[in-house]
Scaffold this motif. Structure first.
Motif, PDB file in Angstrom:
ATOM      1  N   GLU A 153      12.156   9.061   1.147  1.00 19.80           N
ATOM      2  CA  GLU A 153      12.792   8.141   2.102  1.00 19.80           C
ATOM      3  C   GLU A 153      12.503   6.675   1.761  1.00 19.80           C
ATOM      4  O   GLU A 153      13.202   5.786   2.237  1.00 19.80           O
ATOM      5  CB  GLU A 153      12.254   8.378   3.517  1.00 19.80           C
ATOM      6  CG  GLU A 153      12.538   9.732   4.082  1.00 19.80           C
ATOM      7  CD  GLU A 153      11.774   9.999   5.372  1.00 19.80           C
ATOM      8  OE1 GLU A 153      12.226  10.887   6.112  1.00 19.80           O
ATOM      9  OE2 GLU A 153      10.736   9.349   5.657  1.00 19.80           O
ATOM     10  N   TRP A 154      11.464   6.429   1.001  1.00 20.18           N
ATOM     11  CA  TRP A 154      10.975   5.073   0.751  1.00 20.18           C
ATOM     12  C   TRP A 154      11.932   4.289  -0.124  1.00 20.18           C
ATOM     13  O   TRP A 154      12.274   4.687  -1.224  1.00 20.18           O
ATOM     14  CB  TRP A 154       9.597   5.135   0.100  1.00 20.18           C
ATOM     15  CG  TRP A 154       8.956   3.821  -0.191  1.00 20.18           C
ATOM     16  CD1 TRP A 154       8.579   3.349  -1.421  1.00 20.18           C
ATOM     17  CD2 TRP A 154       8.551   2.813   0.746  1.00 20.18           C
ATOM     18  NE1 TRP A 154       7.997   2.120  -1.305  1.00 20.18           N
ATOM     19  CE2 TRP A 154       7.967   1.756   0.023  1.00 20.18           C
ATOM     20  CE3 TRP A 154       8.651   2.691   2.134  1.00 20.18           C
ATOM     21  CZ2 TRP A 154       7.464   0.612   0.625  1.00 20.18           C
ATOM     22  CZ3 TRP A 154       8.152   1.542   2.739  1.00 20.18           C
ATOM     23  CH2 TRP A 154       7.569   0.530   1.997  1.00 20.18           C
ATOM     24  N   LYS A 155      12.373   3.162   0.384  1.00 17.25           N
ATOM     25  CA  LYS A 155      13.308   2.308  -0.324  1.00 17.25           C
ATOM     26  C   LYS A 155      12.621   1.085  -0.921  1.00 17.25           C
ATOM     27  O   LYS A 155      13.263   0.195  -1.450  1.00 17.25           O
ATOM     28  CB  LYS A 155      14.419   1.827   0.615  1.00 17.25           C
ATOM     29  CG  LYS A 155      15.130   2.932   1.378  1.00 17.25           C
ATOM     30  CD  LYS A 155      16.176   3.598   0.545  1.00 17.25           C
ATOM     31  CE  LYS A 155      17.058   4.504   1.377  1.00 17.25           C
ATOM     32  NZ  LYS A 155      16.724   5.884   1.306  1.00 17.25           N
ATOM     33  N   GLY A 156      11.307   1.003  -0.773  1.00 19.26           N
ATOM     34  CA  GLY A 156      10.580  -0.176  -1.201  1.00 19.26           C
ATOM     35  C   GLY A 156      10.562  -1.217  -0.104  1.00 19.26           C
ATOM     36  O   GLY A 156      10.978  -0.947   1.030  1.00 19.26           O
ATOM     37  N   LEU A 169       0.828  -1.208   0.000  1.00 20.38           N
ATOM     38  CA  LEU A 169       0.000   0.000   0.000  1.00 20.38           C
ATOM     39  C   LEU A 169       0.865   1.262   0.000  1.00 20.38           C
ATOM     40  O   LEU A 169       0.545   2.240  -0.678  1.00 20.38           O
ATOM     41  CB  LEU A 169      -0.944   0.003   1.198  1.00 20.38           C
ATOM     42  CG  LEU A 169      -2.129  -0.962   1.114  1.00 20.38           C
ATOM     43  CD1 LEU A 169      -2.827  -1.062   2.468  1.00 20.38           C
ATOM     44  CD2 LEU A 169      -3.106  -0.542   0.023  1.00 20.38           C
ATOM     45  N   THR A 170       1.952   1.228   0.756  1.00 14.35           N
ATOM     46  CA  THR A 170       2.869   2.373   0.790  1.00 14.35           C
ATOM     47  C   THR A 170       3.461   2.602  -0.594  1.00 14.35           C
ATOM     48  O   THR A 170       3.485   3.722  -1.104  1.00 14.35           O
ATOM     49  CB  THR A 170       3.974   2.143   1.837  1.00 14.35           C
ATOM     50  OG1 THR A 170       3.366   1.977   3.121  1.00 14.35           O
ATOM     51  CG2 THR A 170       4.954   3.302   1.873  1.00 14.35           C
ATOM     52  N   ASP A 171       3.907   1.528  -1.207  1.00 15.17           N
ATOM     53  CA  ASP A 171       4.473   1.619  -2.553  1.00 15.17           C
ATOM     54  C   ASP A 171       3.434   2.154  -3.539  1.00 15.17           C
ATOM     55  O   ASP A 171       3.734   3.023  -4.364  1.00 15.17           O
ATOM     56  CB  ASP A 171       4.969   0.238  -2.980  1.00 15.17           C
ATOM     57  CG  ASP A 171       6.015   0.321  -4.059  1.00 15.17           C
ATOM     58  OD1 ASP A 171       7.082   0.905  -3.807  1.00 15.17           O
ATOM     59  OD2 ASP A 171       5.755  -0.187  -5.163  1.00 15.17           O
ATOM     60  N   ASN A 177       3.917   5.440  -5.759  1.00 12.54           N
ATOM     61  CA  ASN A 177       4.148   5.215  -7.189  1.00 12.54           C
ATOM     62  C   ASN A 177       2.879   5.148  -8.024  1.00 12.54           C
ATOM     63  O   ASN A 177       2.933   5.347  -9.232  1.00 12.54           O
ATOM     64  CB  ASN A 177       4.991   3.950  -7.383  1.00 12.54           C
ATOM     65  CG  ASN A 177       6.338   4.101  -6.716  1.00 12.54           C
ATOM     66  OD1 ASN A 177       7.009   5.107  -6.886  1.00 12.54           O
ATOM     67  ND2 ASN A 177       6.732   3.117  -5.925  1.00 12.54           N
ATOM     68  N   GLY A 178       1.747   4.882  -7.388  1.00 12.28           N
ATOM     69  CA  GLY A 178       0.488   4.817  -8.122  1.00 12.28           C
ATOM     70  C   GLY A 178      -0.365   6.058  -7.964  1.00 12.28           C
ATOM     71  O   GLY A 178      -1.036   6.482  -8.896  1.00 12.28           O
ATOM     72  N   LEU A 179      -0.345   6.636  -6.767  1.00 14.58           N
ATOM     73  CA  LEU A 179      -1.202   7.789  -6.479  1.00 14.58           C
ATOM     74  C   LEU A 179      -0.448   9.120  -6.436  1.00 14.58           C
ATOM     75  O   LEU A 179      -1.065  10.176  -6.381  1.00 14.58           O
ATOM     76  CB  LEU A 179      -1.927   7.590  -5.147  1.00 14.58           C
ATOM     77  CG  LEU A 179      -2.859   6.383  -5.050  1.00 14.58           C
ATOM     78  CD1 LEU A 179      -3.452   6.282  -3.655  1.00 14.58           C
ATOM     79  CD2 LEU A 179      -3.951   6.457  -6.104  1.00 14.58           C
ATOM     80  N   GLY A 180       0.874   9.059  -6.403  1.00 14.62           N
ATOM     81  CA  GLY A 180       1.662  10.288  -6.372  1.00 14.62           C
ATOM     82  C   GLY A 180       1.660  10.988  -5.022  1.00 14.62           C
ATOM     83  O   GLY A 180       1.854  12.204  -4.947  1.00 14.62           O
ATOM     84  N   MET A 181       1.472  10.230  -3.959  1.00 14.75           N
ATOM     85  CA  MET A 181       1.490  10.821  -2.622  1.00 14.75           C
ATOM     86  C   MET A 181       2.915  11.211  -2.234  1.00 14.75           C
ATOM     87  O   MET A 181       3.888  10.646  -2.749  1.00 14.75           O
ATOM     88  CB  MET A 181       0.941   9.838  -1.581  1.00 14.75           C
ATOM     89  CG  MET A 181      -0.524   9.489  -1.744  1.00 14.75           C
ATOM     90  SD  MET A 181      -1.627  10.850  -1.350  1.00 14.75           S
ATOM     91  CE  MET A 181      -2.358  11.165  -2.950  1.00 14.75           C
ATOM     92  N   ASN A 182       3.037  12.138  -1.307  1.00 12.73           N
ATOM     93  CA  ASN A 182       4.336  12.529  -0.763  1.00 12.73           C
ATOM     94  C   ASN A 182       4.582  11.883   0.594  1.00 12.73           C
ATOM     95  O   ASN A 182       5.726  11.745   1.009  1.00 12.73           O
ATOM     96  CB  ASN A 182       4.429  14.046  -0.607  1.00 12.73           C
ATOM     97  CG  ASN A 182       5.779  14.472  -0.070  1.00 12.73           C
ATOM     98  OD1 ASN A 182       6.800  14.210  -0.698  1.00 12.73           O
ATOM     99  ND2 ASN A 182       5.796  15.080   1.101  1.00 12.73           N
ATOM    100  N   LYS A 183       3.509  11.490   1.282  1.00 12.40           N
ATOM    101  CA  LYS A 183       3.657  10.938   2.627  1.00 12.40           C
ATOM    102  C   LYS A 183       2.614   9.856   2.871  1.00 12.40           C
ATOM    103  O   LYS A 183       1.491   9.942   2.384  1.00 12.40           O
ATOM    104  CB  LYS A 183       3.484  12.048   3.669  1.00 12.40           C
ATOM    105  CG  LYS A 183       3.707  11.591   5.096  1.00 12.40           C
ATOM    106  CD  LYS A 183       3.631  12.762   6.061  1.00 12.40           C
ATOM    107  CE  LYS A 183       3.950  12.278   7.469  1.00 12.40           C
ATOM    108  NZ  LYS A 183       3.953  13.397   8.420  1.00 12.40           N
TER     109      LYS A 183
END
Length: 183
Positions: A177-180, A116-118, A122-128
């Protein structure tokens, strides 16, 4: 309809009215387990209550304000996870989740929250992405911690659970910050 394959064993799909019976059964079978940390169990007494939740979820999705999905584990309904809220103005997605008691401890929700975070980034263009859990709900708090979320603070008396208030611990992850995550 939204369907997202997390890995070979886990997938997510939008809640649907066809899920009423099975979702109510899963909720009912895990009632005492879930009641420790979720405030809505006493308001979910019949399949009609679950139907109203699904209708509300479908409305949120149609209005692009949230997305609740059924967690499928090896083809079985295991719980619910998704975005309780999507704040488009600030580009923040708020993740919420629960699993039926027999599905806990298998790493399912860590993988789901990672997926969901990914998707949020990457799908919704969220920043946080924001995840909140009761202070003493160690199992739920372990999920964002395993995924590398930063503990950002505490909201005092954030939620009333039947006869007492609980503080929420807030976790956040920023897109840069997200590394997957590993499946």
């Amino acid at each position: 309809m939204f369907v997202h394959q997390v890995n070979d064993e886990i997938s997510l799909r939008l809640v649907d009215l066809g899920d009423v019976g099975e979702l109510f059964k899963l909720t009912d079978e895990s009632r005492e387990h879930l009641r420790a940390w979720l405030p809505w169990l006493d308001r979910t007494k019949t399949q009609k209550d679950t139907e109203e939740y699904i209708k509300f979820s479908k409305k949120l999705y149609a209005e692009n304000k949230g997305m609740n999905t059924i967690v499928l584990y090896k083809g079985d309904m295991a719980g619910v996870a998704g975005f309780n809220e999507i704040d488009w103005d600030n580009r923040i997605a708020y993740i919420g989740y629960w699993l039926g008691e027999q599905y806990t401890g298998k790493g399912i929700m860590t993988r789901v929250a990672g997926a969901l975070t990914d998707y949020a980034f990457n799908g919704l263009g969220m920043n946080k992405v924001d995840i909140r859990a009761a202070e003493f709900n160690i199992g739920s708090r372990a999920i964002p911690e395993r995924l590398g979320f930063k503990q950002e603070g505490r909201i005092r008396s954030s939620e009333f659970l039947y006869d007492h208030y609980v503080d929420h611990i807030v976790y956040g992850m920023l897109k840069d910050e997200w590394k997957g995550y590993e499946l």
